[in-house]
Motif scaffolding. Structure first.
Motif, PDB file in Angstrom:
ATOM      1  N   ILE A  18       0.850  -1.187   0.000  1.00 19.96           N
ATOM      2  CA  ILE A  18       0.000   0.000   0.000  1.00 19.96           C
ATOM      3  C   ILE A  18       0.886   1.238   0.000  1.00 19.96           C
ATOM      4  N   ASP A  19       0.621   2.153  -0.904  1.00 21.35           N
ATOM      5  CA  ASP A  19       1.373   3.403  -0.939  1.00 21.35           C
ATOM      6  C   ASP A  19       1.297   4.069   0.434  1.00 21.35           C
ATOM      7  N   GLY A  56      -8.615   3.524  -0.754  1.00 19.97           N
ATOM      8  CA  GLY A  56      -7.325   3.363  -1.397  1.00 19.97           C
ATOM      9  C   GLY A  56      -6.481   2.263  -0.784  1.00 19.97           C
ATOM     10  N   GLU A  60      -5.035  -0.460  -3.469  1.00 16.45           N
ATOM     11  CA  GLU A  60      -3.590  -0.597  -3.600  1.00 16.45           C
ATOM     12  C   GLU A  60      -3.187  -2.076  -3.597  1.00 16.45           C
ATOM     13  N   SER A  64      -1.678  -3.817  -6.960  1.00 15.76           N
ATOM     14  CA  SER A  64      -0.334  -4.390  -6.848  1.00 15.76           C
ATOM     15  C   SER A  64      -0.309  -5.820  -7.369  1.00 15.76           C
ATOM     16  N   SER A  89      -5.110   3.976  -7.979  1.00 20.38           N
ATOM     17  CA  SER A  89      -4.145   2.882  -7.846  1.00 20.38           C
ATOM     18  C   SER A  89      -3.793   2.284  -9.198  1.00 20.38           C
TER      19      SER A  89
END
Length: 347
Positions: A18-19, A56, A60, A64, A89
């Motif tokens: 996750i960012d 988010g 994410e 990914s 994302s």
């Protein structure tokens, strides 16, 4: 704890993909709210990120995985927040994102989905019709369908909120390393001091955040009461929880569009039954009062779904008197004109 579909080790690992812009959101005691509510109140603020909602975290994880192993195209149905998050994302990972939404959804949310580069398809119906159309697109085009709450990535991404409620930032990394070394899926208890709060109030829609955060609480801090909150005008999941079976409704009637589902997903309900201690319904006037309190006493402009926890306390002050509650402020994507109508502000 009986087994949900979720896994605590995977939830810890999710933090690595996750960012960081979505992680470690503010958690603070908001004393200004307390005189009006009659209890100690802490806020977990999930609006301070590029998509202004908790969604988010889950997208994410989804994006990914898709970036690593395909397919490179993905579709979802959304009332607005999931669509924005998936668009954000996906854009960062070169994915082709399609979002299906009701044309009656909040205009600001739809505009933001387009601005983030996703293809937006609108349907002449509610969110359930959008879900059906998204499933059709996925089937016909052979692309990945992201179904919020059913897909574990959305639940386990949201569950990272629960880790942050219970573990200081440094301890999160330590716990992840210990879990991986020991290959533990479900650590039995939280290491360190007990949390200062005794109750978590979680907005309940499809169930991703409720099952995710609820799973972490029951796995790591089982003494914390998990209470889910839904509008009286969109009661399907709450009625299902109380009936212990799926209960659908023919329509919804609430300003809290982010939680206005009519058809609970059976697998999600099964998880919710294991992790929620209660599910309550609140009136529209209480939601609006909660939004007004968050503006007046916390300086927060929130969408109706984010005020559900405050609304629950307003409707049952005696239940929460003397307790310390955490409410997750889950989104702030709100139509400005509607917001001013609801809370009585003048531009």
């Amino acid at each position: 704890m009986q087994q949900t579909r979720l896994d605590t080790a995977r939830i810890r690992a999710a933090r690595r993909v996750i960012d960081p812009v979505f992680l470690d959101t503010p958690l603070y005691r908001c004393e200004a709210l307390e005189p009006g509510l009659g209890c100690a109140v802490s806020i977990k603020l999930e609006t301070a990120n590029p998509v202004r909602s908790f969604k988010g975290r889950g997208t994410e994880v989804v994006a990914s995985l898709l970036a690593e192993q395909g397919p490179r195209a993905v579709v979802c149905a959304s009332a607005g927040n999931l669509g924005q998050a998936l668009a954000w994302s996906g854009r960062g990972r070169g994915l082709d994102v399609t979002v299906v939404a009701s044309r009656f959804a909040t205009v600001a949310k739809l505009d933001r989905i387009r601005a983030l580069g996703a293809t937006l398809e609108l349907v002449d119906g509610d969110h359930e019709l959008a879900r059906e159309r998204a499933a059709d697109i996925a089937r016909y085009d052979g692309i990945r369908l992201v179904e919020d709450s059913l897909d574990l990535e959305t639940c386990e991404g949201a569950a990272t909120i629960g880790l942050e409620l219970l573990e200081p930032k440094g301890q999160q990394a330590e716990q992840t390393e210990l879990a991986e070394l020991a290959e533990l899926a479900e650590p039995a208890e939280l290491t360190g001091t007990a949390p200062p709060f005794d109750t978590v109030l979680i907005a309940l829609g499809g169930g991703a955040m409720a099952t995710g955060v609820g799973h972490v609480m029951k796995a790591l801090a089982p003494g914390v009461e998990v209470i889910c909150v839904q509008p009286l005008g969109a009661p399907a999941m709450t009625r299902s929880w109380h009936s212990r079976r799926v209960v659908t409704t023919d329509s919804t009637d609430t300003i809290a569009d982010g939680v206005a589902g009519r058809r609970p997903i059976p697998a999600v309900l099964d998880d919710l039954l294991l992790v929620a201690d209660d599910a309550v319904l609140v009136r529209e006037e209480s939601i609006i009062a909660g939004m007004r309190m968050l503006l007046d006493h916390a300086g927060l402009v929130v969408e109706p779904s984010a005020a559900l926890g405050i609304a629950a306390v307003l409707e049952d002050r005696d239940r929460f008197a003397g307790r310390h509650v955490v409410t997750i402020v889950c989104g702030s994507n709100v139509d400005v004109d509607a917001y001013h109508r609801w809370i009585g502000c003048h531009r």
